[in-house]
Enzyme design. Structure first.
Site, mmCIF file in Angstrom:
data_model
loop_
_atom_site.group_PDB
_atom_site.id
_atom_site.type_symbol
_atom_site.label_atom_id
_atom_site.label_comp_id
_atom_site.label_asym_id
_atom_site.label_seq_id
_atom_site.Cartn_x
_atom_site.Cartn_y
_atom_site.Cartn_z
ATOM 1 N N TYR A 156 0.842 -1.204 0.000
ATOM 2 C CA TYR A 156 0.000 0.000 0.000
ATOM 3 C C TYR A 156 0.874 1.250 0.000
ATOM 4 O O TYR A 156 0.630 2.205 -0.751
ATOM 5 C CB TYR A 156 -0.921 -0.017 1.215
ATOM 6 C CG TYR A 156 -1.725 1.243 1.403
ATOM 7 C CD1 TYR A 156 -2.864 1.475 0.647
ATOM 8 C CD2 TYR A 156 -1.347 2.205 2.349
ATOM 9 C CE1 TYR A 156 -3.619 2.628 0.820
ATOM 10 C CE2 TYR A 156 -2.089 3.362 2.523
ATOM 11 C CZ TYR A 156 -3.215 3.577 1.755
ATOM 12 O OH TYR A 156 -3.949 4.725 1.919
ATOM 13 N N LYS A 160 1.061 4.494 -2.761
ATOM 14 C CA LYS A 160 0.903 5.898 -2.397
ATOM 15 C C LYS A 160 2.170 6.695 -2.678
ATOM 16 O O LYS A 160 2.104 7.892 -3.004
ATOM 17 C CB LYS A 160 0.509 6.021 -0.923
ATOM 18 C CG LYS A 160 -0.923 5.589 -0.638
ATOM 19 C CD LYS A 160 -1.916 6.468 -1.391
ATOM 20 C CE LYS A 160 -3.358 6.139 -1.045
ATOM 21 N NZ LYS A 160 -4.322 7.020 -1.741
#
Length: 278
Positions: A156, A160
């Site tokens: 994740y 980002k």
């Protein structure tokens, strides 16, 4: 924007995002506006549309799926024909379990498509449209997780980090065109997506993010809470062994206690009409 800096048309990609809905609610409390709400079709998007229309927004829902970048761009381009966009909010994303991703390479690849590739495609589309019209603000929801990914959610964090770098570069590229890019880096936000997870230090609510975003539309980067900026400036330089330890539960609790005075202010006693502090 009108003379008070209020938008006439807002585009949101990630129409079921709680943060996006909090931002739109605050905008609509100031004045009605047109909203192009792009999101995955279903009850949650329908509910978001009803809620915004109850606040006098003129809402155009657009059914998209961030796993299909071609369709996403095509549907959004068609919805924006003949429109000028004042503010665009890119707020879609998923937060899968890291252990599950390590067992499913296809899911790991899909995560990159949704969180990074789709955002890059949408950002490119909006930047071209706004550059032609000569004005506009693009708000990209990044995350503190992208500043320095941790072992517990590195996939994740990597998505980002890619999103953050793209929109930071896009903002530099658009300098002087009348188009501004804001990269928002919240810490842990208490939403449906984070339900069931232990709150990290400095957790905030979606309305906290909304207030910070609307107050920071003229800035390049918005940290939520603001104190995360200087904190991460220090932690970025932390040696790797220390950084790994900070990803563990006991060390997180120590970090929270150590830094709490920097990010929280003691509440002043308020005088009640019934007498005495409260």
């Amino acid at each position: 924007m009108n003379a008070l800096g209020q938008p006439g048309t807002v585009v949101v990609v990630g129409g079921t995002s709680e943060i996006a809905r909090a931002i739109l609610t605050r905008v609509l409390l100031s004045r009605p506006c047109d909203v192009v709400l792009a999101g995955r079709p279903g009850p949650r998007l329908d509910q978001a549309v009803r809620g915004l229309r109850a606040l006098d927004a003129r809402v155009q829902p657009v059914h998209v799926d961030a796993t299909d970048v071609d369709h996403l761009v095509g549907a959004l381009r068609a919805a924006l024909v003949g429109r000028e966009v004042d503010v665009a909010l890119i707020a879609h994303g998923v937060l899968p379990d890291q252990d599950a991703l390590e067992r499913d390479p296809v899911a790991a690849g899909r995560l990159v498509t949704v969180n990074t590739a789709a955002a890059v495609a949408v950002g490119t589309l909006l930047a071209g449209l706004m550059r032609r019209q000569g004005h506009g603000v693009i708000v990209a929801m990044s995350s503190i997780a992208g500043v320095r990914p941790r072992a517990s959610n590195y996939a994740y964090g990597a998505t980002k980090a890619g999103l953050d770098s793209f929109f930071t570069g896009l903002g530099a590229r658009l300098r002087g065109t009348g188009v501004h890019v804001v990269v928002v880096r919240p810490g842990f936000v208490r939403t449906r997506m984070t339900a069931g997870l232990d709150p990290a230090p400095f957790a905030v609510g979606s309305d906290d993010v909304a207030r910070a975003v609307l107050a920071g539309l003229d800035r390049d980067v918005v940290w939520v809470p603001r104190a995360l900026g200087p904190v991460m400036a220090v932690l970025r330089l932390a040696p790797r062994p220390l950084w790994r330890r900070l990803d563990q539960g006991p060390s997180q609790r120590l970090l929270r206690r150590t830094l709490a005075p920097w990010v929280t202010r003691p509440r002043r006693p308020q005088t009640s009409t019934r007498g005495g502090p409260r």
